[in-house]
Enzyme design. Structure first.
Site, PDB file in Angstrom:
ATOM      1  N   LYS A  26     -97.709 -11.119 -23.279  1.00 45.42           N
ATOM      2  CA  LYS A  26     -96.517 -11.867 -23.783  1.00 45.42           C
ATOM      3  C   LYS A  26     -96.375 -10.970 -25.222  1.00 45.42           C
ATOM      4  CE  LYS A  26     -93.548 -15.688 -25.159  1.00 45.42           C
ATOM      5  NZ  LYS A  26     -93.660 -17.063 -25.053  1.00 45.42           N
ATOM      6  N   SER A  83     -89.532 -19.510 -23.035  1.00 44.72           N
ATOM      7  CA  SER A  83     -89.431 -18.371 -23.525  1.00 44.72           C
ATOM      8  C   SER A  83     -90.228 -17.354 -23.025  1.00 44.72           C
ATOM      9  CB  SER A  83     -89.686 -18.336 -25.075  1.00 44.72           C
ATOM     10  OG  SER A  83     -91.085 -18.633 -25.398  1.00 44.72           O
ATOM     11  N   SER A  87     -92.620 -23.484 -23.031  1.00 45.45           N
ATOM     12  CA  SER A  87     -92.284 -22.184 -22.750  1.00 45.45           C
ATOM     13  C   SER A  87     -93.144 -21.628 -21.768  1.00 45.45           C
ATOM     14  CB  SER A  87     -92.284 -21.375 -23.939  1.00 45.45           C
ATOM     15  OG  SER A  87     -91.170 -21.624 -24.788  1.00 45.45           O
TER      16      SER A  87
END
Lengths: 95, 488
Positions: B78, B153, B177
């Site tokens: 990420k 997210s 998330s």
């Protein structure tokens, strides 16, 4: 808790955000929707409880006051937006 | 079976047997990224050259007999984990030009374990969002239906793994998330206990809630990765110094005798009937595997979203103060003075959702509101944590739905932040209390994946992974793949 345009301008200044007139109109309404949602917290009777700032209820640890980081100047310097003669160039802010 | 449909464990066997090399494996995933990510937008940066070099090093280690359990296996990070020499943007214009000069501890550990980094995945800007629509680099699409969100997210990590562009990815979870996008894309997503994995080198959003974790195809793959990620890091004062369990060894324990708490509040009257049905079926499956279902109560859980949206923005407003055009990130052109430099740099580089949260946080922390909102939210947090701990004193784990809905259409909630925030209503509690939690695929509703959430006691990651693995041995939901990307 709700925000009027004046209060929003004050908070935006505290947050160092520059909001346009368009931003103001849309934001006031949306922020008030969010604030109305968090207003539900006021109904909870939790005055007997200690605030919980951290899931581990940890205390801040202190390390010995010793230099532990290596010199990474040569690695970091090329990442700066502007350099001259080994010095970082920053915008002029004092006339 | 084609390579991109396999789990890490299956790929491990192939590498060890020599039927494929790490270079071939890496090239396969790089090829899939090139062919299919144009539609998904799941990557911000692809590090093809570096990945092939890392794969060659892994092949050399394999040939020399020096390979560990993760050597040569590809992954994606990420884009909020710092990566040495590679852009770490946090999906923000603010950090669009930032190449970190070091690796985050999570990245360093997985690099030392021999994993091959394919690139950095898209996300909501500064991890603020529940749909992956707030990225400076554009929204990510859900490979199950390209008109729908993948969740946020960590939506880029989720879409990449679900579509077979990476076999596993790192992610982070502040209010759900990891678990929410796992549920919406049919993956297993795992958030360890707060403090179990180092946050050093992870761009901070809300420091008392953020935790690094994993998006994978199975609980077994989560266990494999967690073993390498977990452990004390003396550079992170919130990292906990306690031994790391053998998570893979814990997987095979039978569930007989396990007490599974079913919180009544996780089944509100307005819960989508399809989601409720899938969750009830998963609970019945756990019962068949020998677990005992026990009703429990979490009476304050309906306040968790409200508490979160005071605490998280308050911490965000503080953490993001460093992005001022001087110390980090984007700088505006021709500032009039220092005040103008700060304000225009921040206003031009932060997106709408980040600005909203900074404003809410600044307001909640300002004079006259601090006691009424920030301290009140922290007291409610204590109450919620107390209720979780009381329930987990009676049972071994809690099980309920991960999300109130399946993946929703792109753009459907962008004008309605509160409705969007409610997507995390079942996941936020675990973050407030610092508990480990996992989402596992448990069925389909309207042709889209549904996740079931498992929450455990602090640092009992092994028990959660064990439950999920046993469930996945008895069901095939985690093996379903979206009809995207050719053979996927």
């Amino acid at each position: 808790m709700s925000l009027d345009p004046q209060a929003l301008a004050r908070v935006a200044h505290l947050a160092r955000l520059d909001l346009s007139a368009d931003d103001h109109n849309g934001l006031t309404e949306r922020l008030n929707t969010i604030l109305a949602m968090v207003d539900r917290l006021q109904d909870a009777d939790v005055s007997h409880l200690e605030p919980m700032a951290h899931p581990l209820d940890a205390v801040q640890t202190l390390r010995a006051d010793e230099v532990t980081e290596p010199d990474v100047r040569a690695q970091v310097a090329p990442l700066a937006p502007a350099m001259d003669d080994g010095l970082y160039l920053v915008p002029r802010v004092i006339e | 079976m084609t390579l991109h449909l396999q789990t890490l464990s299956e790929l491990r066997r192939q590498l060890d047997a020599g039927t494929i090399s790490a270079r071939e494996l890496t090239a396969h995933f790089l090829d899939r990224i090139e062919r299919f990510d144009g539609e998904l937008n799941s990557f911000i940066t692809v590090t093809a050259e570096q990945a092939l070099a890392e794969a060659d090093a892994a092949d050399a280690a394999l040939a020399a007999g020096n390979a560990g359990p993760l050597t040569g296996l590809p992954l994606a990070h990420k884009d909020l984990f710092c990566t040495d020499g590679v852009r770490t943007s946090c999906a923000s214009r603010m950090l669009d030009n930032f190449a970190a000069p070091y690796d985050a501890e999570v990245v360093a550990r997985l690099r030392r374990a021999g994993m091959v980094c394919l690139g950095k995945t898209n996300m909501d800007e500064f991890a603020m969002g529940s749909s992956n629509e707030t990225s400076f680099y554009g929204p990510v699409k859900n490979p199950w239906d390209l008109s729908r969100v993948p969740g946020g997210s960590s939506g880029g990590s989720a879409a990449a793994v679900a579509a077979g562009l990476a076999p596993v990815a790192t992610a982070s979870d502040t209010g759900g998330s990891i678990r929410q996008p796992a549920a919406l894309t049919g993956l297993t997503g795992f958030k360890p206990s707060y403090g179990r994995v180092s946050r050093w080198g992870m761009v901070a959003f809300a420091s008392s809630l953020d935790q690094a974790g994993i998006l994978a195809r199975s609980a077994e793959d989560c266990a494999l990765l967690l073993g390498a990620m977990a452990g004390h890091d003396d550079r992170d004062a919130t990292s906990v110094a306690r031994p790391v369990d053998d998570y893979r060894a814990a997987l095979s324990t039978p569930l007989a005798g396990l007490r599974v708490g079913v919180p009544e509040e996780f089944f509100p009257a307005q819960l989508d009937a399809g989601i409720a049905e899938v969750t009830r079926a998963a609970l019945a499956q756990l019962e068949q595997l020998g677990a005992t279902l026990v009703p429990v109560r979490l009476p304050s859980i309906d306040l968790s979203v409200a508490a979160y949206y005071v605490i998280a923005p308050a911490e965000a407003s503080s953490n993001l103060a460093r992005f001022d055009g001087v110390r980090y990130g984007y700088r505006c052109d021709n500032p009039r003075d220092i005040e103008d430099l700060f304000k225009r740099s921040r206003s031009e580089a932060f997106g709408d959702e980040v600005k909203r949260r900074i404003l809410v946080g600044t307001y909640a922390l300002s004079h006259g509101y601090y006691d009424a909102y920030y301290l009140q939210a922290q007291r409610v947090r204590r109450q919620i944590a107390n209720e979780f701990n009381a329930a987990l004193a009676e049972v071994d784990v809690l099980v309920g739905p991960t999300t109130p809905d399946v993946a929703f259409p792109l753009g459907a909630r962008t004008d309605d932040p509160v409705t969007l925030y409610m997507a995390d209503m079942f996941t936020i509690g675990a973050n407030l209390a610092g508990l480990p939690a996992l989402s596992m695929p448990a069925g389909l509703h309207q042709g889209l994946p549904v996740g079931v959430q498992v929450i455990g006691r602090p640092f009992e990651e092994g028990r959660i992974l064990n439950l999920a693995h046993q469930f996945q041995q008895a069901t095939e939901w985690h093996q379903l793949r979206p009809g995207f990307g050719g053979e996927a």
